[in-house]
Design a protein around this motif. Structure first.
Motif, PDB file in Angstrom:
ATOM      1  N   ILE A 164      40.022  38.537  36.794  1.00  0.00           N
ATOM      2  CA  ILE A 164      41.063  38.230  37.796  1.00  0.00           C
ATOM      3  C   ILE A 164      41.283  39.546  38.133  1.00  0.00           C
ATOM      4  O   ILE A 164      42.060  40.337  37.391  1.00  0.00           O
ATOM      5  CB  ILE A 164      41.952  37.302  37.534  1.00  0.00           C
ATOM      6  N   VAL A 165      41.313  39.912  39.546  1.00  0.00           N
ATOM      7  CA  VAL A 165      41.580  41.214  39.913  1.00  0.00           C
ATOM      8  C   VAL A 165      43.127  40.904  40.998  1.00  0.00           C
ATOM      9  O   VAL A 165      42.866  40.051  41.671  1.00  0.00           O
ATOM     10  CB  VAL A 165      40.712  42.159  40.788  1.00  0.00           C
ATOM     11  N   SER A 166      44.046  41.439  40.571  1.00  0.00           N
ATOM     12  CA  SER A 166      45.234  40.887  41.301  1.00  0.00           C
ATOM     13  C   SER A 166      46.448  42.309  41.213  1.00  0.00           C
ATOM     14  O   SER A 166      46.163  43.259  40.691  1.00  0.00           O
ATOM     15  CB  SER A 166      45.988  40.107  40.663  1.00  0.00           C
TER      16      SER A 166
ATOM     17  N   TYR B 184      49.776  35.556  46.788  1.00  0.00           N
ATOM     18  CA  TYR B 184      48.645  34.912  46.508  1.00  0.00           C
ATOM     19  C   TYR B 184      48.312  35.090  45.043  1.00  0.00           C
ATOM     20  O   TYR B 184      47.484  34.056  44.483  1.00  0.00           O
ATOM     21  CB  TYR B 184      47.786  35.107  47.511  1.00  0.00           C
ATOM     22  N   CYS B 185      48.402  36.371  44.367  1.00  0.00           N
ATOM     23  CA  CYS B 185      47.976  36.382  43.003  1.00  0.00           C
ATOM     24  C   CYS B 185      48.982  35.692  42.141  1.00  0.00           C
ATOM     25  O   CYS B 185      48.452  34.963  41.305  1.00  0.00           O
ATOM     26  CB  CYS B 185      48.101  37.940  42.795  1.00  0.00           C
TER      27      CYS B 185
ATOM     28  N   PRO C   1      44.156  37.721  45.625  1.00  0.00           N
ATOM     29  CA  PRO C   1      43.229  37.701  44.337  1.00  0.00           C
ATOM     30  C   PRO C   1      41.876  37.864  44.656  1.00  0.00           C
ATOM     31  O   PRO C   1      41.291  37.201  45.479  1.00  0.00           O
ATOM     32  CB  PRO C   1      44.012  36.804  43.692  1.00  0.00           C
ATOM     33  N   THR C   2      41.120  38.294  43.586  1.00  0.00           N
ATOM     34  CA  THR C   2      39.612  37.830  43.473  1.00  0.00           C
ATOM     35  C   THR C   2      39.336  37.610  42.124  1.00  0.00           C
ATOM     36  O   THR C   2      39.874  38.005  41.278  1.00  0.00           O
ATOM     37  CB  THR C   2      38.791  39.246  43.854  1.00  0.00           C
TER      38      THR C   2
ATOM     39  N   ARG D 139      31.945  34.982  42.978  1.00  0.00           N
ATOM     40  CA  ARG D 139      33.544  35.462  43.349  1.00  0.00           C
ATOM     41  C   ARG D 139      34.152  34.521  44.263  1.00  0.00           C
ATOM     42  O   ARG D 139      33.446  33.902  45.172  1.00  0.00           O
ATOM     43  CB  ARG D 139      33.713  36.939  43.694  1.00  0.00           C
ATOM     44  N   LEU D 140      35.430  34.463  44.053  1.00  0.00           N
ATOM     45  CA  LEU D 140      36.440  33.631  44.818  1.00  0.00           C
ATOM     46  C   LEU D 140      37.375  34.685  45.400  1.00  0.00           C
ATOM     47  O   LEU D 140      38.053  35.116  44.531  1.00  0.00           O
ATOM     48  CB  LEU D 140      36.870  32.457  44.040  1.00  0.00           C
ATOM     49  N   GLU D 141      37.352  35.001  46.759  1.00  0.00           N
ATOM     50  CA  GLU D 141      38.379  35.839  47.143  1.00  0.00           C
ATOM     51  C   GLU D 141      39.613  35.288  48.009  1.00  0.00           C
ATOM     52  O   GLU D 141      39.384  34.100  48.678  1.00  0.00           O
ATOM     53  CB  GLU D 141      37.796  36.735  47.984  1.00  0.00           C
ATOM     54  N   GLY D 142      40.696  35.636  47.799  1.00  0.00           N
ATOM     55  CA  GLY D 142      41.554  35.260  48.635  1.00  0.00           C
ATOM     56  C   GLY D 142      42.655  34.328  48.260  1.00  0.00           C
ATOM     57  O   GLY D 142      42.594  33.714  47.164  1.00  0.00           O
TER      58      GLY D 142
END
Length: 200
Positions: free
Chosen positions: A7-9, A15-16, A170-171, A178-181
């Motif tokens: 998880i990139v945040s 939203y993260c 977040p991604t 990947r799931l973005e946003g």
């Protein structure tokens, strides 16, 4: 449930924080690795989200109803002016990770900003959070002052942008998926995780 997720945040992304709240509500929470992505990196000018009507309207439309439905406490946006840099918070998280307290510190930073409206760019605030997670405050503060983890955070931030191709947070990454946003609700998150599991 799929294997480990990446998880990139960023600690100042609402939203993260919302995504973390959804992950906590899963019946089988996945194992997660976090990667930092700073929305504003020094020396870029910090932004004032508190007095930004566009952001306020967007948060009210998307996150407001979602938080109310799930009982998630969050100030949208927090009254911290301007929005803090998060490089020190991520350095503190690296310190905590090495000592087995990364996850509680990660959560404490998010909560400090979005619930308690504290300046998570302030070393004194971060040190207090670290001590609350059972970390040695004096050593933690010294690590921030000397920049002991500054290069680590810079390297991880480059990784997120260049190697992982991250453009928004977040991604969530799971293999090549990947799931973005903004993830609107628990059902949407669970459906994506189920799809990842089926294709694994």
């Amino acid at each position: 449930m799929p294997g480990k997720l990446t998880i990139v945040s960023d600690f100042v992304c609402p939203y993260c924080y919302w995504l973390e709240a959804l992950l906590d509500r899963l019946e089988e929470p996945p194992e997660v690795t976090h990667v930092p992505f700073q929305l504003t990196e020094p020396p870029e000018p910090r932004v004032d989200v508190w007095n930004d009507p566009v952001r306020r309207a967007r948060y009210a439309e998307t996150l407001g109803p979602a938080c109310q439905a799930q009982g998630v406490e969050m100030h949208l946006p927090p009254r911290v002016i301007p929005r803090p840099y998060t490089d020190l918070a991520f350095q503190g998280w690296c310190f905590a990770e090495e000592r087995g307290r990364g996850e509680p510190f990660y959560r404490a930073v998010f909560r400090a900003y979005f619930v308690e409206e504290r300046d998570i760019g302030d070393p004194a605030v971060l040190t207090e959070l670290a001590e609350g997670c059972g970390l040695p405050g004096e050593n933690f503060r010294t690590a921030l002052e000397t920049g002991a983890y500054a290069e680590t955070v810079r390297r991880e931030s480059r990784l997120s942008r260049e190697a992982l191709g991250i453009r928004m947070v977040p991604t969530i990454l799971a293999g090549d998926k990947r799931l973005e946003g903004f993830v609107p609700d628990l059902d949407a998150l669970q459906a994506w995780l189920d799809e990842v599991r089926r294709e694994a």
